[in-house]
Design an enzyme around this catalytic site. Sequence first.
Site, short mmCIF file in Angstrom:
data_model
loop_
_atom_site.label_atom_id
_atom_site.label_comp_id
_atom_site.label_asym_id
_atom_site.label_seq_id
_atom_site.Cartn_x
_atom_site.Cartn_y
_atom_site.Cartn_z
N ASP A 85 25.33 15.39 -22.02
CA ASP A 85 25.13 15.69 -20.61
C ASP A 85 26.25 16.54 -20.02
OD1 ASP A 85 22.93 14.05 -20.87
OD2 ASP A 85 23.22 13.12 -18.91
N CYS A 93 25.13 9.96 -27.39
CA CYS A 93 25.02 10.32 -25.98
C CYS A 93 23.63 10.02 -25.43
CB CYS A 93 25.40 11.77 -25.78
SG CYS A 93 25.77 12.22 -24.07
N ASP A 94 23.50 10.18 -24.11
CA ASP A 94 22.39 9.66 -23.31
C ASP A 94 21.01 9.83 -23.90
OD1 ASP A 94 24.66 9.69 -21.72
OD2 ASP A 94 23.57 10.19 -19.90
N LYS A 95 20.68 11.02 -24.38
CA LYS A 95 19.30 11.30 -24.75
C LYS A 95 18.97 10.88 -26.18
CE LYS A 95 19.00 12.99 -20.70
NZ LYS A 95 20.37 12.61 -20.34
N CYS A 105 30.44 7.97 -22.88
CA CYS A 105 31.20 7.68 -21.66
C CYS A 105 31.54 6.20 -21.55
CB CYS A 105 30.39 8.10 -20.44
SG CYS A 105 29.96 9.84 -20.40
N SER A 131 22.98 11.60 -12.80
CA SER A 131 23.71 11.04 -13.93
C SER A 131 23.72 9.53 -13.80
CB SER A 131 25.15 11.57 -13.93
OG SER A 131 25.97 10.77 -14.77
#
Length: 579
Positions: free
Chosen positions: A85, A126-128, A198, A479
């Site tokens: 991101d 990460c996020d996705k 994160c 976010s």
Amino acid sequence: MTQAGRPLRSNLQEGSSRWAVRRAQWRALGISDEDMTKPKIAVVNSSSKLAICFSHLDGIVPVVEEAIRAAGGLPFEVRTAAPSDFITSAGRDGRYILPSRDLIPNDIEVAVEGAQLDGMVTLASCDKTAPAHLMAAARLDIPSIVVGCGYQPSGEYRGEHVDIEEVFLAAGSVAAGRMSLEHLCGMADNAIRGPGVCAGLGTANTMHMACEALGMSLTGTTPVLANSPAMWDGARRAGARIVELVTAGLRPRQVMTPAAFRNAVTVMLAISGSVNSIKHLQAVAHEAAVDVDVPGLFAELADRVPLLCAVRPNGPHFIEDLEAAGGTRAVLAQLADLLDLDVRTVDGGTLREALAGSTPTGSTVADEEVVRPLDRPFAAGPSIVVVHGSLAPGGAVVKRPVIDRGSRRFEGTALCFSSRDEALEALGRGKVRPGTVLVVRGLGVVGGPGMALGSAVVFALEGAGLGDTVAVVTDGQMSGLVNVGTVVGEVTPEAALGGPLALVEDGDRIVIDVDRRTVDLEVPDDVLAARRQRLGTPEPGPDHGWLSAYRRLVTPVAAGAVLTAAAPGRGPGPEGRRP
């Protein structure tokens, strides 16, 4: 054959042309005749050197491969796209972020289904990547385990804790002249002390926990510090367990049932997870062909599930505290009375059996101040709220902090923009006043295309000291770290599909009432009808490239923003509505 006698789909008919040419390829790779008959396992590595989130994954692959071999399997590394991101958001106002999620399951399908492999271990970061791996597992329905590969260690600057969230927020203070560029650079240079996602309860850690709550990650493995002994142990156990899953024939659609999704939503509400979990879980349900309405579950369960965790950015605790307290397993244990404990998990048995197993500390919940019991929550009301109203007839999402700083009702006058940069420019020129509702539209999955990020606007408002006195309404996404002020995101139908958001003009009155779950545009119907007649046809957007294909195929965000040939919901009708 498997040990249980079931034929492996990867064992092609001897003497056939496909068998012969594959044998030639694999013998050239040094694979023996014996290995060619073993369960063949994909180790899905969504890795990239572009971002610290993924920088350790290449080192995890051989550890998982070794465990697979020791368990009697034959591993094959498969690589996919790896969006971050904070890196991939630089181009096209962040419009590549959400569409990248849908590239990954297609990458996996081509490699794993094309080769007819027998199972998968996916390395999520990460996020996705976590939702994409779940989507692929659900679509292919072969034995699969998702491994959450951990969060990054955060740092310290001038004697104070600093992480990526604080850097993101501080950039708004620099833009408002309330912080020096030198100080921001110092924070950025010290915020991250190692690989991983994160260090907060943003979308990445939220989705890692969602994988475990769904039963698709081994119990007790999320969240976890990247490159810690616990992470390595989880990776090794996944490598061994996947071979057993292939032998047993336990498939993702046997795990990801309607009850499992209900459990996952319950966990998301209890931890105040990222609002992005709503569309991601709906996308997974779509791929699993499970008839569940995830936004509807969030709305239904919102007032029934107390808030048991207050982890940054939602509260005072750190993600390290949540891991030490027992992580997802501890949350599941505290929620036991609200869950279906008979669902199956990739551990092999039921969730009830998984929670009854031994833990390293001997206690499922090591700290009840971090993961509180049902009778002593941080808050009784929800922090993830699905709202409706004349401005969002298909629904929208509001995220509130554990302790609200201001009223849960906001009434103000609209100031409209068609991009985040326009809104930021107006804020920089001092044109945004208290009592304003910033309407940032044209950022939805079709209008973007690709659902641009509106987070920079929210953090800029906070940096300018306007976070409590200016609201934001947008058809874009936020976010998972955004948890300040009054923000209504993912408004549906989006402006590009003719939603009411397209009809708002400067000076219109907008009322947001979180307690009543409403967001309304106070403009007479006849006035709106006249505006709709004047509304022109939106620009069609790019006619080539990935975003063009995405725009043509994507469903509304309330349906998970998945890709289908029909792409239902191309308008303000019921197909795009949240319940």
